[in-house]
Design an enzyme around this catalytic site. Structure first.
Site, PDB file in Angstrom:
ATOM      1  N   LYS A 153       0.819  -1.216   0.000  1.00 23.93           N
ATOM      2  CA  LYS A 153       0.000   0.000   0.000  1.00 23.93           C
ATOM      3  C   LYS A 153       0.855   1.268   0.000  1.00 23.93           C
ATOM      4  CE  LYS A 153      -4.336  -1.581   2.113  1.00 23.93           C
ATOM      5  NZ  LYS A 153      -5.280  -1.379   3.211  1.00 23.93           N
ATOM      6  N   LYS A 163     -10.621 -11.998  -9.448  1.00 25.73           N
ATOM      7  CA  LYS A 163     -11.532 -12.086  -8.302  1.00 25.73           C
ATOM      8  C   LYS A 163     -12.556 -10.934  -8.336  1.00 25.73           C
ATOM      9  CE  LYS A 163     -10.887 -11.007  -3.541  1.00 25.73           C
ATOM     10  NZ  LYS A 163     -10.163 -11.049  -2.294  1.00 25.73           N
ATOM     11  N   LYS A 216     -14.496  -5.702  -4.118  1.00 26.40           N
ATOM     12  CA  LYS A 216     -15.162  -4.478  -3.657  1.00 26.40           C
ATOM     13  C   LYS A 216     -14.594  -3.243  -4.337  1.00 26.40           C
ATOM     14  CE  LYS A 216     -14.450  -4.521   0.891  1.00 26.40           C
ATOM     15  NZ  LYS A 216     -14.442  -5.113   2.191  1.00 26.40           N
TER      16      LYS A 216
END
Ligand code: AMP
Ligand code: TRP
Length: 334
Positions: A119, A200, A203
């Site tokens: 990140k 996948k 979200k």
């Protein structure tokens, strides 16, 4: 939640970040499993809103997402009479415990966390919270002396760190924490993106057409399934390698209807993709219609506030006790 069933001896705790509306993949891969686990374990389930703010969030959206996620979980079958569902930031002891743990964690340990490396490499201006995030997660876990921590494989390293912190603390200051184990929840079926069926369903995906969210309008869900990417072979056959699109739709049906792959293949032997997709759409729409109906009943209800208020009292008193023990063992004042 009044009291846990006394016959149940083992406990679990897991947190979910309120970063966006959850998907059909989350529902099939994680929530349905939690629903199964709620009869076997004392379950603490919380909305990890303090973890969400380690990256920039829009305050208005975040506020809405937190309550919405609680209501969605209940709507999906997480029974508030069997689980303690709560909001992390409402319990200030998590942050208090986190600081005491922070002073017992090495900079080097945190530097090795792959999620942090990943990140922080995407945005040079990351917060200090993104770095210390795994310690807050350790605090969440260790405050409740749980046996297992159900997480996806990406969070396993954080649970390992929590175990190391706990063992070290116990050795240095005397027995303080139960050392829990990760309970990996990633063994189940992966639901893939409807447009890119080798990826996948996520979200955070940018392409809305490939992702079904539990609060999407039902017509658009039907449309997304009817438009799902398939191959040109026209056979309803389970073959994830060569027919990822059709196999994904079969997986969705298996998860939602309890039928076997074979039963589905046989039922659609002589039918075309359009007919099969119509069936898949009807299965998904019916499941989500039920979830949305229950969601609407609870989202603005006083019952939701009651559940959260009652649970925060329970969790505050448990975490406060742990905080006091930690302070005492470390030699802090009082
Ligand atoms: P995430 O949304 O990636 O934070 O994942 C939360 C939980 O949902 C984890 O336990 C994941 O394994 C599960 N999950 C997320 N996406 C999917 C998917 N497409 N299929 C199956 N499980 C999923
Ligand atoms: N970090 C977890 C995630 O992003 C969420 C989380 C926060 C969590 N605290 C936790 C999970 C404690 C399990 C236990 O998915």
């Amino acid at each position: 939640m009044k009291e846990f069933n006394q016959k149940i001896t083992k406990s679990i705790l897991t947190g979910i970040q309120p970063s966006g509306i959850i998907t059909l993949g989350n529902y099939i891969g994680a929530i349905k499993q939690m629903v199964r686990m709620q009869d076997e374990f004392k379950s603490y389930i919380f909305i990890a809103d303090m973890h969400a703010i380690t990256v920039p969030q829009d305050p208005e959206k975040l506020h809405k997402n937190i309550r919405s996620l609680v209501a969605l979980y209940i709507a999906c079958g997480i029974d508030p009479d069997k689980n303690i569902i709560f909001v992390q930031s409402e319990n200030e002891y998590h942050a208090n415990i986190s600081w005491l743990l922070e002073c017992n964690t090495y900079f080097g340990e945190l530097s090795r966390m792959t999620q942090f490396k990943d990140k922080s490499s995407k945005n040079a201006n990351f917060s200090a919270g993104l770095f210390t995030y795994p310690i807050l997660m350790a605090a969440d876990i260790l405050a409740y002396d749980v046996d297992y921590v159900p997480v996806g494989i990406d969070q396993k390293q954080h649970v390992e760190l929590a175990r190391n912190i706990a063992s070290r603390f116990n050795k240095k200051y005397g027995p303080t924490f139960k050392v829990p184990e990760a309970y990996i929840t990633d063994f189940g079926t992966k639901i893939t993106d409807l447009v890119n069926p080798t990826k996948k369903m996520s979200k955070s995906s940018a392409n809305q057409k490939g992702v079904i969210r539990l609060l999407d309008d039902l017509k658009s869900i039907e449309k997304k399934i009817m438009g799902a990417t398939t191959d040109s072979d026209c056979q309803i056959k389970y073959d994830p390698l060569n027919k990822p699109g059709i196999s994904n739709l079969i997986n969705i049906c298996v998860a939602l209807t309890g039928k076997t792959i074979n039963e589905i293949e046989n039922a659609f032997k002589n039918q075309n993709y359009g007919e099969f997709k119509k069936y898949v759409a009807s299965v998904v729409v019916e499941e989500i219609r039920g979830i949305q109906k229950r969601y609407e009943e609870i989202i603005n209800s006083e019952k939701l506030d009651q559940i959260l208020n009652e649970n925060i009292k329970i969790t505050r008193s448990i975490a406060k006790e742990k905080f006091i023990t930690m302070k005492h063992n470390m030699g802090l004042y009082k």
